[in-house]
Enzyme design. Structure first.
Site, short mmCIF file in Angstrom:
data_model
loop_
_atom_site.label_atom_id
_atom_site.label_comp_id
_atom_site.label_asym_id
_atom_site.label_seq_id
_atom_site.Cartn_x
_atom_site.Cartn_y
_atom_site.Cartn_z
N TYR A 155 0.85 -1.20 0.00
CA TYR A 155 0.00 0.00 0.00
C TYR A 155 0.88 1.24 0.00
CZ TYR A 155 -3.47 3.44 1.52
OH TYR A 155 -4.29 4.54 1.60
N LYS A 182 3.67 8.11 10.43
CA LYS A 182 3.24 7.33 11.60
C LYS A 182 4.06 7.64 12.85
CE LYS A 182 0.37 4.69 9.02
NZ LYS A 182 -1.09 4.73 9.09
N ASP A 203 9.11 2.59 1.24
CA ASP A 203 7.94 3.17 1.89
C ASP A 203 8.01 2.77 3.36
OD1 ASP A 203 5.47 3.86 2.93
OD2 ASP A 203 4.38 3.38 1.08
#
Length: 432
Positions: A144, A264, A236
């Protein structure tokens, strides 16, 4: 407040939300989650409007790596914003945040801050195309990289099928898709298309789906092939950054990318992302030849949160504590699976792991899952339903199976979580 009054409050909030917010939620990720309304979070726990407490292993989908409302972070942000929020210009905290970031991660030369991982991914892809003059891109099935049209893919498909209505059919035309952890397939892609590929983007640990770790030779082969073909390698690290180690997955695996995206855990729960990398790539932003913009990039709040979070992570590194808690939690969950005679599967690393039920083709429910096709063999539907039961028993987790451990989780949370999971499994299996 009585129990009935609290329940009425929850129902009222649900009705009000559905009247003014599509689906009653502000992110489609939450559509299938239990409709709980939280009032506060502190450390590793949450409390809903009915006064129920939850041991939280979702951590806001990952950002609360230090726990909720970490005092050093919240106080730093509150202190900083008294002087302003967004200047449309530079400020001292931005410089300090960048310096601390580079010192912590170590391998990048330069960094730019943004607001979300999705937008920083876009910056990385743009830089890669600018540097190589190529258009095609390579990614891995099940990974993702954001919800924007040119990256969102249907996880139910091995190839590049659009992930939503309204997404143009040709939005994904530039992508090649390979299976994760398959060095032979990777070599075949580069043999056929190596001179066309501007960038490869990869979750170095496939966290969004299955918490699947990279096999020892896969990332090394990826680094060698991208170097040989003049292709930009992008990590990522929106989830893995500052979670697997202070230097993220790059430090954990010992493989250095050309560019990497972070988010995050970077800012203690504040919405901050970062794009970092080698000077010859990142410097193109500085000359103006490649555009990267954003009103809220490196805002006072963002910079203060990054500085405070990195102070905590460097001055009192939590990684051994996180690993110990995660290891004990995983062992306890496995023991409960044995106790209740259910094919409970646990895979990943102590800081981020996946819990599911084994499927009929998963070799007794315990075979390692190495890619998206293996993940599909598990009984993910059963686990998604079980996650709702866990919420009813006071354990807050993601329906897709990922469990995140924070620096704030301790013995009390471990004991409470295992006791509550035990009760949920009892209710699920009907055992006494």
């Amino acid at each position: 407040m009585t129990t009935s009054q609290a329940a009425t409050r929850t129902a009222g909030l649900r009705d009000r939300a559905e009247a003014v917010i599509p689906g009653g939620v502000s992110s489609n990720v939450r559509l299938l989650a239990p409709r709980v309304f939280f009032e506060r979070g502190a450390g590793p726990r949450l409390w809903d409007v009915e006064g129920n407490d939850y041991v939280d292993y979702l951590l806001g989908q990952g950002p609360a790596f230090l726990g909720h409302a970490h005092p050093q972070v919240t106080e730093a942000v509150a202190r900083a914003v008294r002087s302003g929020m967004v200047y449309g210009a530079q400020h001292a905290l931005e410089v300090e945040a960048a310096e601390r970031f580079i010192a912590a991660v170590r391998w990048p030369d330069l960094v730019r801050f943004g607001v979300s991982g999705t937008e920083s991914v876009q910056g990385a892809l743009r830089l890669a195309r600018a540097a190589t003059g190529r258009r095609r891109l390579l990614r891995f099935a099940g990974h993702y990289h954001g919800w924007i049209d040119n990256v969102l893919m249907d996880f139910g498909a091995e190839g590049g099928r659009p992930g939503t209505l309204g997404q143009p059919a040709d939005a994904l035309a530039d992508w090649l898709v390979a299976p994760f952890n398959d060095t032979d397939a990777l070599a075949e892609v580069f043999s056929a298309h190596g001179e066309e590929i501007a960038a490869v983007i990869v979750e170095p640990m496939m966290c969004n789906q299955g918490a699947i770790v990279a096999e020892p030779d896969f990332l090394e082969a990826l680094r060698a092939l991208t170097t040989a073909h003049g292709t930009v390698l992008i990590f990522d690290e929106v989830i893995t950054g500052f979670r697997l180690a202070l230097g993220g997955a790059a430090e954990h695996y010992g493989v250095t990318p050309d560019l990497a995206v972070y988010g995050k855990a970077l800012a203690g729960g504040w919405p901050v992302s970062a794009l970092a990398g080698r000077e010859e790539l990142m410097g193109r932003f500085g000359t103006g030849e490649v555009n990267h913009s954003g009103t809220f990039n490196a805002s006072v709040m963002a910079a203060a949160a990054v500085v405070a979070t990195l102070e905590v992570l460097t001055e009192d590194p939590p990684y051994e504590r996180v690993a110990e808690h995660g290891t004990r939690l995983r062992a306890g969950l496995a023991g409960l699976g044995d106790k209740h005679q259910v094919p409970l599967r646990i895979q990943g690393l102590p800081a981020a792991f996946h819990v599911s039920f084994g499927g009929p083709r998963s070799v007794g429910g315990s075979a390692p899952v190495r890619d998206l096709s293996g993940l599909r063999e598990l009984d993910l539907v059963r686990y998604a339903e079980f996650s709702r039961l866990l919420a009813e028993h006071g354990v807050w987790v993601a329906g897709r199976g990922i469990w995140y451990v924070s620096a704030a989780h301790g013995d009390a949370e471990l004991s409470d979580a295992l006791e509550r999971v035990d009760a949920a499994l009892t209710a699920d299996t009907g055992t006494a």
